[in-house]
Scaffold this active site. Structure first.
Site, PDB file in Angstrom:
ATOM      1  N   HIS A  37      14.674   4.513   0.934  1.00 54.08           N
ATOM      2  CA  HIS A  37      15.532   4.853  -0.207  1.00 54.08           C
ATOM      3  C   HIS A  37      16.566   5.920   0.109  1.00 54.08           C
ATOM      4  CE1 HIS A  37      12.209   3.182  -3.040  1.00 54.08           C
ATOM      5  NE2 HIS A  37      13.047   2.243  -2.640  1.00 54.08           N
ATOM      6  N   HIS A  54      -1.468   1.744   3.181  1.00 55.02           N
ATOM      7  CA  HIS A  54      -0.096   2.152   3.467  1.00 55.02           C
ATOM      8  C   HIS A  54      -0.100   3.319   4.452  1.00 55.02           C
ATOM      9  CE1 HIS A  54       2.993   0.003   1.178  1.00 55.02           C
ATOM     10  NE2 HIS A  54       2.062  -0.238   0.276  1.00 55.02           N
ATOM     11  N   ASP A  56       7.037  -8.021  -1.349  1.00 51.95           N
ATOM     12  CA  ASP A  56       6.872  -9.416  -0.948  1.00 51.95           C
ATOM     13  C   ASP A  56       5.409  -9.810  -1.102  1.00 51.95           C
ATOM     14  OD1 ASP A  56       9.503 -10.353   0.576  1.00 51.95           O
ATOM     15  OD2 ASP A  56       9.131  -8.268   1.160  1.00 51.95           O
TER      16      ASP A  56
END
Length: 402
Positions: A17, A104, A351
């Protein structure tokens, strides 16, 4: 580190980002006709929002050539590539201030650096692969023009649905030696598949019947707010013999390094891979033959184009496994950074399966490896060619003219 390669060196930058992502490519040969559109083709194949099988994040991923070219020709100097991030939603990740997301990199990045990006996975995000794909497109154009190299990747499995690649032994048949590591049909696919065939379907599987089953599997995962993994197979054709730098930079070792550096990868195999362990050596060896042009080749190619860590001019083929995406919208029990129990339901766009978009990333990293190894080998050959011919060695020690 963020740099890959020795003579063709690719450095990527950027987080999910931040204002932009991109790459610096050092070592691209001068004189290559290169425009942004040459790179954009592959970036379009990688970008989000291509179909209902991918994340809805809306990014154009338009590449801007910053340096290293003039009037559409490479100068041999570093090439700067920039792609703007335009559809960030940092507010979707406020929970990560409290929770390390399951599977993650939130916790591991914090453990390593003592600080982490506050949204979108930061540097571990697949947005980082934009720089790889852009660099790979440049490498591939040079390889195609200079050597005729062809690189085609495709989706070979989603979940338990896979292309008919090999036969599984039935109970009581474990000692039968007639089976081959890969089916004749799959070997023929490796020999003939084109990108046009791969891109004919949104799943990027060139086998229509299997492709439809894969699509339905991904849609079921998406409907359940879940995800599913898969594999990508890649074939590289017309690579010269002699590439690879033993012993630690063998061709397949460097290729594995490249592939396992891609986000979400969990396994790599080349040639017959794990299936080759089930075939006796008498049937798995690749006998040498003399080609019509006088060069040596092999009658089979279970080695996947690499022997002793060095390419043998046969097609190189390999497979890469991608895990099920870690970001899912289901609530998951976990703990906060302070150790207290909690529940996390991710809000970010993701996704349900990464393999359709991973295809151009695998192709890109393959192109970078091949070009880097080619430049190293050609430097060695050029240096050797400047010496007077050696006449004191027996003929068996010197490669005959081909």
């Amino acid at each position: 580190m963020s740099t890959f390669g020795k003579l063709f060196r690719v450095t990527t930058y950027g987080e999910s980002h931040c204002p932009s992502v991109g790459a610096i490519i050092d070592g691209c040969p001068p004189g290559l006709v290169l425009e942004a559109k040459d790179i954009q083709v592959q970036l379009n194949r990688r970008r989000p929002g291509q179909s209902n099988l991918t994340t809805p994040r809306n990014e154009k991923d338009a590449v801007i050539l910053q340096s290293g070219t003039e009037r559409g020709v490479t100068l041999g100097t570093p090439i700067g590539l920039l792609v703007k991030n335009e559809d960030q939603r940092p507010h979707d990740y406020t929970e990560t201030d409290l929770f390390p997301r399951p599977s993650h990199a939130d916790y591991t990045y914090l453990a390593k650096y003592g600080i982490k990006a506050s949204s979108g996975g930061g540097r571990s995000s697949a947005r980082e692969t934009i720089g790889r794909v852009a660099a790979g497109a440049i490498a591939e154009k040079y390889l195609k023009q200079a050597f005729g190299v062809e690189i085609v990747a495709f989706v070979s499995s989603v979940g338990k649905i896979q292309l008919p690649m090999s036969k599984t032994a039935a109970p009581g048949e474990e000692d039968h030696d007639d089976d081959e590591a890969l089916t004749p049909e799959f070997r023929e696919l490796l020999n003939t598949v084109t990108r046009e065939q791969v891109d004919a379907d949104s799943i990027r599987c060139p086998h229509p019947e299997t492709a439809e089953r894969m699509i339905q599997r991904i849609l079921r995962a998406k409907e359940a707010n879940d995800s599913i993994g898969g594999t990508v197979t890649c074939v590289i054709r017309k690579v010269p013999a002699g590439l690879g730098e033993p012993v630690f930079d063998k061709f397949e070792a460097t290729l594995a390094h490249a592939m396992l550096s891609i986000p979400a990868t969990k396994a790599f195999e080349i040639g017959s891979g794990f299936k080759g362990t089930e075939i006796p050596g008498s049937k798995h060896n690749d006998p040498f033959v003399r080609r019509a042009d006088g060069s040596l080749g092999t009658s089979t190619n279970w080695s996947g184009g690499v022997q002793g860590g060095i390419t043998n001019a046969e097609d190189i083929y390999f497979r890469v496994a991608f895990k099920s995406p870690a970001t899912i919208s289901q609530a998951q029990g976990t703990v906060k950074y302070d150790g207290s129990a909690g529940e996390l339901a991710a809000r970010g766009r993701h996704d349900p399966c990464v393999v359709p978009r991973a295809v151009p990333i695998v192709e890109a990293m393959a192109a970078i490896v091949v070009l880097d190894q080619l430049l190293q080998q050609n430097a060695r050959k050029t240096a050797a060619s400047l010496l007077p011919p050696v006449t004191t060695l027996p003929p068996t020690m010197v490669l005959p003219p081909q």
